[in-house]
Design a protein around this motif. Structure first.
Motif, PDB file in Angstrom:
ATOM      1  N   ARG A  13     -19.892  10.962 -24.059  1.00 62.35           N
ATOM      2  CA  ARG A  13     -20.971   9.922 -24.106  1.00 62.35           C
ATOM      3  C   ARG A  13     -20.682   9.510 -22.082  1.00 62.35           C
ATOM      4  O   ARG A  13     -20.974   8.611 -22.207  1.00 62.35           O
ATOM      5  CB  ARG A  13     -20.726   8.488 -24.654  1.00 62.35           C
ATOM      6  N   LEU A  14     -19.616   9.935 -21.907  1.00 61.44           N
ATOM      7  CA  LEU A  14     -19.094   9.682 -20.179  1.00 61.44           C
ATOM      8  C   LEU A  14     -20.410  10.114 -19.797  1.00 61.44           C
ATOM      9  O   LEU A  14     -20.307   8.601 -18.324  1.00 61.44           O
ATOM     10  CB  LEU A  14     -17.872  10.305 -20.014  1.00 61.44           C
ATOM     11  N   ARG A  15     -20.663  10.816 -19.306  1.00 61.92           N
ATOM     12  CA  ARG A  15     -22.008  11.269 -18.125  1.00 61.92           C
ATOM     13  C   ARG A  15     -23.149  10.586 -18.946  1.00 61.92           C
ATOM     14  O   ARG A  15     -23.715  10.016 -16.997  1.00 61.92           O
ATOM     15  CB  ARG A  15     -22.487  12.621 -18.022  1.00 61.92           C
ATOM     16  N   ASP A  16     -23.130   9.554 -19.331  1.00 60.47           N
ATOM     17  CA  ASP A  16     -24.610   9.245 -19.974  1.00 60.47           C
ATOM     18  C   ASP A  16     -24.166   7.734 -19.308  1.00 60.47           C
ATOM     19  O   ASP A  16     -24.796   6.930 -18.954  1.00 60.47           O
ATOM     20  CB  ASP A  16     -24.788   8.970 -21.206  1.00 60.47           C
ATOM     21  N   PHE A  17     -22.978   6.992 -19.735  1.00 61.96           N
ATOM     22  CA  PHE A  17     -22.598   5.632 -19.652  1.00 61.96           C
ATOM     23  C   PHE A  17     -22.433   5.447 -18.167  1.00 61.96           C
ATOM     24  O   PHE A  17     -22.683   4.449 -17.518  1.00 61.96           O
ATOM     25  CB  PHE A  17     -21.032   5.471 -19.965  1.00 61.96           C
ATOM     26  N   VAL A  18     -21.631   6.963 -17.288  1.00 60.29           N
ATOM     27  CA  VAL A  18     -21.259   6.486 -15.791  1.00 60.29           C
ATOM     28  C   VAL A  18     -22.896   6.528 -15.081  1.00 60.29           C
ATOM     29  O   VAL A  18     -22.783   5.465 -14.120  1.00 60.29           O
ATOM     30  CB  VAL A  18     -20.841   7.466 -15.203  1.00 60.29           C
ATOM     31  N   ALA A  19     -24.079   6.958 -15.429  1.00 60.89           N
ATOM     32  CA  ALA A  19     -25.055   7.303 -14.784  1.00 60.89           C
ATOM     33  C   ALA A  19     -25.909   6.026 -15.461  1.00 60.89           C
ATOM     34  O   ALA A  19     -26.759   5.348 -14.693  1.00 60.89           O
ATOM     35  CB  ALA A  19     -25.764   8.361 -15.957  1.00 60.89           C
TER      36      ALA A  19
ATOM     37  N   THR B 166     -25.031  15.300  -7.221  1.00 59.06           N
ATOM     38  CA  THR B 166     -25.808  14.204  -7.873  1.00 59.06           C
ATOM     39  C   THR B 166     -24.721  13.405  -9.023  1.00 59.06           C
ATOM     40  O   THR B 166     -24.256  14.431 -10.443  1.00 59.06           O
ATOM     41  CB  THR B 166     -26.798  14.660  -8.075  1.00 59.06           C
ATOM     42  N   LEU B 167     -25.301  12.983  -9.567  1.00 52.54           N
ATOM     43  CA  LEU B 167     -25.007  11.905 -11.554  1.00 52.54           C
ATOM     44  C   LEU B 167     -26.241  11.795 -11.843  1.00 52.54           C
ATOM     45  O   LEU B 167     -26.542  10.698 -12.136  1.00 52.54           O
ATOM     46  CB  LEU B 167     -23.620  11.797 -11.950  1.00 52.54           C
ATOM     47  N   LYS B 168     -26.877  13.028 -12.810  1.00 51.50           N
ATOM     48  CA  LYS B 168     -27.982  12.254 -13.607  1.00 51.50           C
ATOM     49  C   LYS B 168     -28.919  11.680 -11.936  1.00 51.50           C
ATOM     50  O   LYS B 168     -29.626  10.616 -12.227  1.00 51.50           O
ATOM     51  CB  LYS B 168     -27.679  11.244 -14.568  1.00 51.50           C
ATOM     52  N   GLY B 169     -28.923  12.590 -10.777  1.00 51.61           N
ATOM     53  CA  GLY B 169     -30.181  12.152  -9.668  1.00 51.61           C
ATOM     54  C   GLY B 169     -28.835  10.989  -9.251  1.00 51.61           C
ATOM     55  O   GLY B 169     -29.790  10.954  -8.078  1.00 51.61           O
ATOM     56  N   HIS B 170     -27.650  10.414  -9.275  1.00 50.92           N
ATOM     57  CA  HIS B 170     -27.283   9.552  -8.861  1.00 50.92           C
ATOM     58  C   HIS B 170     -26.820  10.376  -7.579  1.00 50.92           C
ATOM     59  O   HIS B 170     -25.960  11.177  -7.815  1.00 50.92           O
ATOM     60  CB  HIS B 170     -26.624   8.928  -9.251  1.00 50.92           C
ATOM     61  N   PRO B 171     -26.944  10.241  -6.233  1.00 52.86           N
ATOM     62  CA  PRO B 171     -25.795  10.909  -5.306  1.00 52.86           C
ATOM     63  C   PRO B 171     -24.045  10.652  -5.417  1.00 52.86           C
ATOM     64  O   PRO B 171     -24.157   8.784  -5.642  1.00 52.86           O
ATOM     65  CB  PRO B 171     -27.081  10.657  -4.113  1.00 52.86           C
ATOM     66  N   VAL B 172     -23.661  10.838  -5.826  1.00 59.40           N
ATOM     67  CA  VAL B 172     -21.809  10.742  -5.899  1.00 59.40           C
ATOM     68  C   VAL B 172     -21.463  11.461  -4.807  1.00 59.40           C
ATOM     69  O   VAL B 172     -21.474  12.908  -4.505  1.00 59.40           O
ATOM     70  CB  VAL B 172     -21.838  10.398  -6.908  1.00 59.40           C
ATOM     71  N   VAL B 173     -20.170  10.742  -4.617  1.00 57.31           N
ATOM     72  CA  VAL B 173     -18.823  11.966  -4.269  1.00 57.31           C
ATOM     73  C   VAL B 173     -17.609  11.224  -5.359  1.00 57.31           C
ATOM     74  O   VAL B 173     -17.714  10.205  -5.257  1.00 57.31           O
ATOM     75  CB  VAL B 173     -18.411  11.416  -3.200  1.00 57.31           C
ATOM     76  N   MET B 174     -16.956  12.812  -5.417  1.00 55.77           N
ATOM     77  CA  MET B 174     -16.278  12.419  -6.877  1.00 55.77           C
ATOM     78  C   MET B 174     -15.286  13.403  -6.856  1.00 55.77           C
ATOM     79  O   MET B 174     -14.751  14.389  -6.394  1.00 55.77           O
ATOM     80  CB  MET B 174     -17.149  12.679  -8.381  1.00 55.77           C
ATOM     81  N   GLY B 175     -13.842  12.753  -6.786  1.00 57.09           N
ATOM     82  CA  GLY B 175     -12.701  13.577  -6.711  1.00 57.09           C
ATOM     83  C   GLY B 175     -12.192  13.389  -8.214  1.00 57.09           C
ATOM     84  O   GLY B 175     -11.996  13.117  -8.933  1.00 57.09           O
ATOM     85  N   VAL B 176     -11.871  15.174  -8.397  1.00 57.39           N
ATOM     86  CA  VAL B 176     -10.845  15.039 -10.228  1.00 57.39           C
ATOM     87  C   VAL B 176      -9.630  15.509  -9.834  1.00 57.39           C
ATOM     88  O   VAL B 176      -9.367  16.661  -9.457  1.00 57.39           O
ATOM     89  CB  VAL B 176     -11.384  16.133 -11.218  1.00 57.39           C
TER      90      VAL B 176
END
Length: 283
Positions: A266-272, A115-125
């Motif tokens: 600020r990336l995490r807040d912006f994406v959320a 999750t990203l700030k509570g949003h379920p996500v799949v992430m590739g880095v």
């Protein structure tokens, strides 16, 4: 007349004192060339406190800065082979064994679910330390599976790109991944699920020519190099001098290729915030 003769006093050797500074305490910024205390960088997410230059960071640090705790790796069992038996000054198989011995078990991309700030996500880095994050068969397959997982879960898919392009050791098999991942992203689009592309320094070659630029929202870190071929190659080809800042994030944003340039802190807040808007119903 002995009193006119100056007696030479024997000088005693003074022990030279040298202060040894441990290696690795200081880092020189690639942009402003200032020396930065490494511990200070740890407090700024590896961003130069003097000029704002964004140093490259590893996969673990990237995930910790964006994802909520508790994310889990997916498709980690996939490992690169040597389908072409590529042999050169550094045989491909030997390179893969060496990298695995150094702890790079996820090839050039790590796919996680969380999750990203509570949003379920799949992430590739993507991992620059693995053959310059070049796109091989395993990278393409992991990202395809990541998109399919997001489709099955009904959640957003995010790719953090950083790559030198296609992996030449796998030849045409590497180039096939461009179409494969793009087709998987098209299925996400048909299902109305968001795909966010985060571009970091550098994002080049076949990666920039495919999934890195296909996001519903293309986000870039400041001053990241983004483009297919390098500036010198382009200048030599077209025989013209390129504009200042060509292929950097800010230039691409001003020309409509990137939607937003966002500093790392600020990336995490912006994406959320983007996910809030993209996943909420709008009447």
């Amino acid at each position: 007349m002995s009193w006119f003769i100056k007696k030479r006093q024997q000088k005693t050797a003074v022990e030279e004192r040298t202060v040894r500074v441990p290696e690795g305490l200081w880092v020189k910024c690639d942009a402003c060339r200032e020396l930065i205390y490494r511990a200070e960088l740890a407090n700024t997410r590896n961003v130069c406190p003097k000029c704002g230059y964004h140093f490259r960071i590893g996969v673990a640090e990237r995930l910790e800065s964006v994802m909520d705790p508790g994310y889990e790796e997916r498709f980690g069992e996939l490992q690169s082979g040597d389908p072409l038996a590529f042999s050169a000054a550094k045989p491909y198989a030997d390179q893969l064994r060496k990298l695995k011995g150094l702890g790079h078990d996820h090839d050039a991309v790590l796919v996680v679910e969380g999750t990203l700030k509570g949003h379920p996500v799949v992430m590739g880095v993507m991992d620059w330390d693995f053959l310059a994050a070049s796109m091989g068969s395993v990278v393409g397959e992991k990202l395809r599976l990541g998109a399919e997982l997001a489709l099955a879960k009904g959640c957003a898919f995010i790719i953090v790109s950083c790559s030198g392009g296609a992996r030449m050791q796998e030849g045409a098999l590497s180039l096939m991944q461009m179409a494969k991942v793009s087709a998987a992203l098209a299925r996400l689009d048909s299902a109305g699920l968001p795909y966010l592309s985060i571009l970091t320094d550098p994002t080049t070659g076949g990666v920039s020519a495919s999934y890195a630029m296909l996001g519903d929202l293309n986000i870039a870190e400041p001053k990241a190099l983004i483009g297919f071929a390098g500036p010198r190659v382009i200048e030599q080809t077209i025989k013209q001098t390129l504009p200042e800042g060509f292929q950097r994030s800010e230039f691409l944003q001003s020309h409509g290729m990137v939607d937003k340039v966002v500093p790392r802190d600020r990336l995490r807040d912006f994406v959320a915030t983007a996910l809030d808007w993209m996943t909420e119903p709008h009447g």
